[in-house]
Design a protein around this motif. Structure first.
Motif, PDB file in Angstrom:
ATOM      1  N   ILE A 297       0.864  -1.178   0.000  1.00 37.79           N
ATOM      2  CA  ILE A 297       0.000   0.000   0.000  1.00 37.79           C
ATOM      3  C   ILE A 297       0.908   1.237   0.000  1.00 37.79           C
ATOM      4  CG2 ILE A 297      -1.830   1.255   1.192  1.00 37.79           C
ATOM      5  CD1 ILE A 297      -2.706  -1.476   0.141  1.00 37.79           C
ATOM      6  N   TYR A 298       0.610   2.195  -0.883  1.00 41.48           N
ATOM      7  CA  TYR A 298       1.424   3.402  -0.986  1.00 41.48           C
ATOM      8  C   TYR A 298       0.606   4.614  -0.569  1.00 41.48           C
ATOM      9  CZ  TYR A 298       4.590   0.341  -3.446  1.00 41.48           C
ATOM     10  OH  TYR A 298       5.440  -0.681  -3.749  1.00 41.48           O
ATOM     11  N   PRO A 299       1.261   5.722  -0.173  1.00 35.56           N
ATOM     12  CA  PRO A 299       2.706   5.974  -0.270  1.00 35.56           C
ATOM     13  C   PRO A 299       3.493   5.402   0.907  1.00 35.56           C
ATOM     14  CG  PRO A 299       1.613   7.931   0.558  1.00 35.56           C
ATOM     15  CD  PRO A 299       0.528   6.926   0.264  1.00 35.56           C
ATOM     16  N   LYS A 300       4.734   5.046   0.641  1.00 34.18           N
ATOM     17  CA  LYS A 300       5.707   4.724   1.671  1.00 34.18           C
ATOM     18  C   LYS A 300       6.517   5.988   1.954  1.00 34.18           C
ATOM     19  CE  LYS A 300       4.804   0.258   1.723  1.00 34.18           C
ATOM     20  NZ  LYS A 300       4.119  -0.375   2.876  1.00 34.18           N
ATOM     21  N   THR A 301       7.013   6.107   3.179  1.00 35.47           N
ATOM     22  CA  THR A 301       7.857   7.246   3.537  1.00 35.47           C
ATOM     23  C   THR A 301       9.309   6.799   3.611  1.00 35.47           C
ATOM     24  OG1 THR A 301       6.069   8.308   4.785  1.00 35.47           O
ATOM     25  CG2 THR A 301       8.314   9.026   5.257  1.00 35.47           C
ATOM     26  N   LEU A 302      10.145   7.412   2.792  1.00 37.76           N
ATOM     27  CA  LEU A 302      11.566   7.089   2.727  1.00 37.76           C
ATOM     28  C   LEU A 302      12.376   8.268   3.253  1.00 37.76           C
ATOM     29  CD1 LEU A 302      11.756   5.616  -0.911  1.00 37.76           C
ATOM     30  CD2 LEU A 302      10.963   4.508   1.183  1.00 37.76           C
ATOM     31  N   MET A 303      13.355   7.984   4.093  1.00 36.92           N
ATOM     32  CA  MET A 303      14.244   9.035   4.601  1.00 36.92           C
ATOM     33  C   MET A 303      15.642   8.817   4.040  1.00 36.92           C
ATOM     34  SD  MET A 303      15.236  10.147   8.530  1.00 36.92           S
ATOM     35  CE  MET A 303      13.787  11.189   8.777  1.00 36.92           C
TER      36      MET A 303
ATOM     37  N   GLY B 266       5.156   7.277  -6.073  1.00 39.42           N
ATOM     38  CA  GLY B 266       4.195   7.761  -5.090  1.00 39.42           C
ATOM     39  C   GLY B 266       4.702   7.856  -3.673  1.00 39.42           C
ATOM     40  N   CYS B 267       6.012   7.719  -3.474  1.00 36.19           N
ATOM     41  CA  CYS B 267       6.562   7.745  -2.118  1.00 36.19           C
ATOM     42  C   CYS B 267       6.719   9.172  -1.599  1.00 36.19           C
ATOM     43  CB  CYS B 267       7.925   7.058  -2.083  1.00 36.19           C
ATOM     44  SG  CYS B 267       7.845   5.292  -2.435  1.00 36.19           S
ATOM     45  N   LYS B 268       6.706   9.304  -0.289  1.00 35.59           N
ATOM     46  CA  LYS B 268       7.036  10.548   0.387  1.00 35.59           C
ATOM     47  C   LYS B 268       8.518  10.483   0.743  1.00 35.59           C
ATOM     48  CE  LYS B 268       5.898  13.297   4.507  1.00 35.59           C
ATOM     49  NZ  LYS B 268       5.017  13.366   5.705  1.00 35.59           N
ATOM     50  N   VAL B 269       9.269  11.558   0.466  1.00 36.36           N
ATOM     51  CA  VAL B 269      10.716  11.557   0.661  1.00 36.36           C
ATOM     52  C   VAL B 269      11.131  12.653   1.624  1.00 36.36           C
ATOM     53  CG1 VAL B 269      12.970  11.789  -0.457  1.00 36.36           C
ATOM     54  CG2 VAL B 269      11.113  10.600  -1.640  1.00 36.36           C
ATOM     55  N   ILE B 270      11.897  12.266   2.632  1.00 32.87           N
ATOM     56  CA  ILE B 270      12.500  13.205   3.587  1.00 32.87           C
ATOM     57  C   ILE B 270      13.997  13.197   3.325  1.00 32.87           C
ATOM     58  CG2 ILE B 270      12.834  13.795   6.019  1.00 32.87           C
ATOM     59  CD1 ILE B 270      10.373  11.816   6.494  1.00 32.87           C
ATOM     60  N   ALA B 271      14.541  14.342   2.952  1.00 28.61           N
ATOM     61  CA  ALA B 271      15.957  14.432   2.590  1.00 28.61           C
ATOM     62  C   ALA B 271      16.737  15.099   3.706  1.00 28.61           C
ATOM     63  CB  ALA B 271      16.120  15.215   1.290  1.00 28.61           C
ATOM     64  N   CYS B 272      17.781  14.427   4.184  1.00 27.65           N
ATOM     65  CA  CYS B 272      18.601  14.941   5.290  1.00 27.65           C
ATOM     66  C   CYS B 272      20.036  15.172   4.820  1.00 27.65           C
ATOM     67  CB  CYS B 272      18.626  13.944   6.442  1.00 27.65           C
ATOM     68  SG  CYS B 272      17.001  13.497   7.085  1.00 27.65           S
ATOM     69  N   ASP B 273      20.633  16.235   5.302  1.00 27.61           N
ATOM     70  CA  ASP B 273      22.053  16.479   5.044  1.00 27.61           C
ATOM     71  C   ASP B 273      22.542  17.528   6.019  1.00 27.61           C
ATOM     72  OD1 ASP B 273      24.656  16.555   3.763  1.00 27.61           O
ATOM     73  OD2 ASP B 273      23.661  15.769   1.975  1.00 27.61           O
ATOM     74  N   ARG B 274      23.865  17.778   5.961  1.00 31.79           N
ATOM     75  CA  ARG B 274      24.475  18.713   6.910  1.00 31.79           C
ATOM     76  C   ARG B 274      24.368  20.164   6.443  1.00 31.79           C
ATOM     77  NH1 ARG B 274      29.156  20.091   4.461  1.00 31.79           N
ATOM     78  NH2 ARG B 274      29.982  18.633   2.916  1.00 31.79           N
ATOM     79  N   TYR B 275      23.949  20.388   5.185  1.00 32.51           N
ATOM     80  CA  TYR B 275      23.861  21.754   4.676  1.00 32.51           C
ATOM     81  C   TYR B 275      22.538  21.960   3.953  1.00 32.51           C
ATOM     82  CZ  TYR B 275      25.211  19.857   0.066  1.00 32.51           C
ATOM     83  OH  TYR B 275      25.269  19.146  -1.115  1.00 32.51           O
ATOM     84  N   ALA B 276      22.136  23.228   3.853  1.00 30.83           N
ATOM     85  CA  ALA B 276      20.842  23.565   3.262  1.00 30.83           C
ATOM     86  C   ALA B 276      20.882  23.471   1.745  1.00 30.83           C
ATOM     87  CB  ALA B 276      20.445  24.988   3.677  1.00 30.83           C
ATOM     88  N   ASP B 277      19.729  23.200   1.156  1.00 27.29           N
ATOM     89  CA  ASP B 277      19.537  23.212  -0.290  1.00 27.29           C
ATOM     90  C   ASP B 277      20.409  22.184  -1.009  1.00 27.29           C
ATOM     91  OD1 ASP B 277      18.048  24.224  -2.404  1.00 27.29           O
ATOM     92  OD2 ASP B 277      19.617  25.631  -3.010  1.00 27.29           O
TER      93      ASP B 277
END
Length: 392
Positions: free
Chosen positions: A3-9, A28-39
């Motif tokens: 079942i979607y959406p899945k949340t991927l980090m 159709g996934c939800k994506v959370i993008a993490c890093d040490r700097y903006a943009d």
């Protein structure tokens, strides 16, 4: 049934993470993008962006627990792996696994696993904890040798040593460019090889293993410059590489794509390195294959079918590098770079540049590999990274 959406980090939001995010969003996934700097590049296409020190265990656990994603996808090595282990025990999937992430972030652990436990062919190597030990190792292995930090990526801190008087500088460079605090290096024999390949290896949820046709590549100081697919390789060489790639990825476990690198000589196939994620040399698959390495990674993570992997055309890539430091970047020559049929340009979207930083890639396809390589090279040469003094 899924079942979607899945949340991927995504832990790491560079150019490879950006393509993973795009492939995930298309499903159709939800994506959370993490890093040490903006943009950072992947943040520009994700649903949510988080800026944090991912080597800080507390910060990393707080961000993960605040969203509770279905899947965590490490895209870089500089991570608090103890936190990933704890999160995995709490029931959140880490790709491929927390253990695999921990092993592959250190050259000594993956090399020892490949050489000592799995008995794969590797270059001869010795560890050293000071410059005197590097000298001893160089004498034992015979000059020239390669000196690498235990923890680094993209060739950072790597030196090719031809004579003994270069050893002290190589030792200092390895410590300076190492990721995190490092007091040990790996000293490796210099192999006379014919060429290098990346064998993209996909582990699926049912335990089966798939392979992309091998990718040839050119490196400079340990960093990717160009890649091409398909590469001319004998059937016996391919089978030997596949056996080794399957052995090491099965030992690491989990699902997703692995970039397994090999040296190819007339006599043998020699294991080099492994990344438990899409590989920079695999950017060529964005133009060469029906499913790119990023599509394959996401499908394997989500347990979706991969009916076949097809190379449609001889194809090549060439990186676009910055020749200067820029606090804010713009580009000149893209229209010239795209004049020829069968070419594409990917601008990664990095907000600033340093001299030698990878800022984009030119992709090309043609009727022959030689023509594709020429197209990619000509396209990349036309793109110039400049200081952006033109926009607000």
């Amino acid at each position: 049934m899924n079942i979607y959406p899945k949340t991927l980090m995504l832990l790491g939001s560079g150019e490879l993470g950006k393509e993973v995010a795009i492939s995930a969003k298309r499903l159709g996934c939800k994506v959370i993008a993490c890093d040490r700097y903006a943009d950072a590049p992947a943040m520009q296409v994700a649903d949510i962006a988080e800026i944090l020190d991912m080597t800080n265990s507390g910060e990393l656990k707080d961000v993960i627990n605040s969203y509770k994603p279905d899947v965590i996808i490490p895209e870089i090595e500089a991570l608090a792996v103890d936190a990933l282990d704890e999160i995995e025990r709490d029931g959140i999937t880490v790709i491929p696994t927390a253990r695999a992430t921990q092993i592959t972030m250190n050259r000594d652990k993956i090399r020892d696993l490949a050489s000592n436990k799995l008995h794969l062919k590797t270059a001869k190597y010795v560890y050293a904890s000071n410059s005197d030990e590097v000298k001893k190792a160089a004498k034992e292995l015979g000059l020239p040798v390669i000196v690498k930090p235990i923890m680094s990526s993209s060739g950072k801190g790597q030196s090719f040593i031809r004579k003994e008087e270069d050893i002290e500088l190589a030792w200092e460079l390895a410590l300076k460019k190492a990721r995190g605090v490092s007091s040990r290096v790996i000293v490796e024999e210099f192999l006379e090889f014919d060429f290098e390949i990346t064998l993209l290896t996909i582990r699926q949820k049912d335990g089966s293993t798939l392979f992309c046709p091998p990718i040839g590549h050119e490196q400079k100081n340990g960093d990717y410059q160009s890649s091409w697919q398909p590469v001319v390789i004998t059937e016996s060489q391919l089978q030997e590489a596949q056996v080794m790639a399957k052995a090491v990825t099965q030992e690491l476990g989990g699902v997703g794509i692995f970039g397994v690198e090999f040296f190819i000589t007339k006599e043998s196939v020699i294991f080099s390195e492994l990344s438990p994620r899409p590989h920079d040399t695999g950017l060529v698959t964005l133009i060469s294959q029906d499913l790119s390495e990023f599509d394959l990674h996401v499908r394997a993570i989500l347990g979706l079918p991969i009916p076949s992997i097809t190379v449609n055309h001889p194809s090549a890539s060439r990186v676009i590098l910055s020749e200067k430091n820029c606090t804010k970047v713009a580009y000149r020559g893209i229209e010239k770079a795209l004049e020829e049929e069968g070419t594409k340009i990917l601008i990664f979207g990095k907000p600033s540049a340093t001299k030698g930083r990878r800022m984009g890639v030119a992709l090309a396809k043609s009727s022959t590999l030689d023509k594709a390589l020429i197209k990619a090279n000509n396209s990349a040469i036309n793109v110039e990274v400049i200081q952006d003094d033109y926009s607000n």
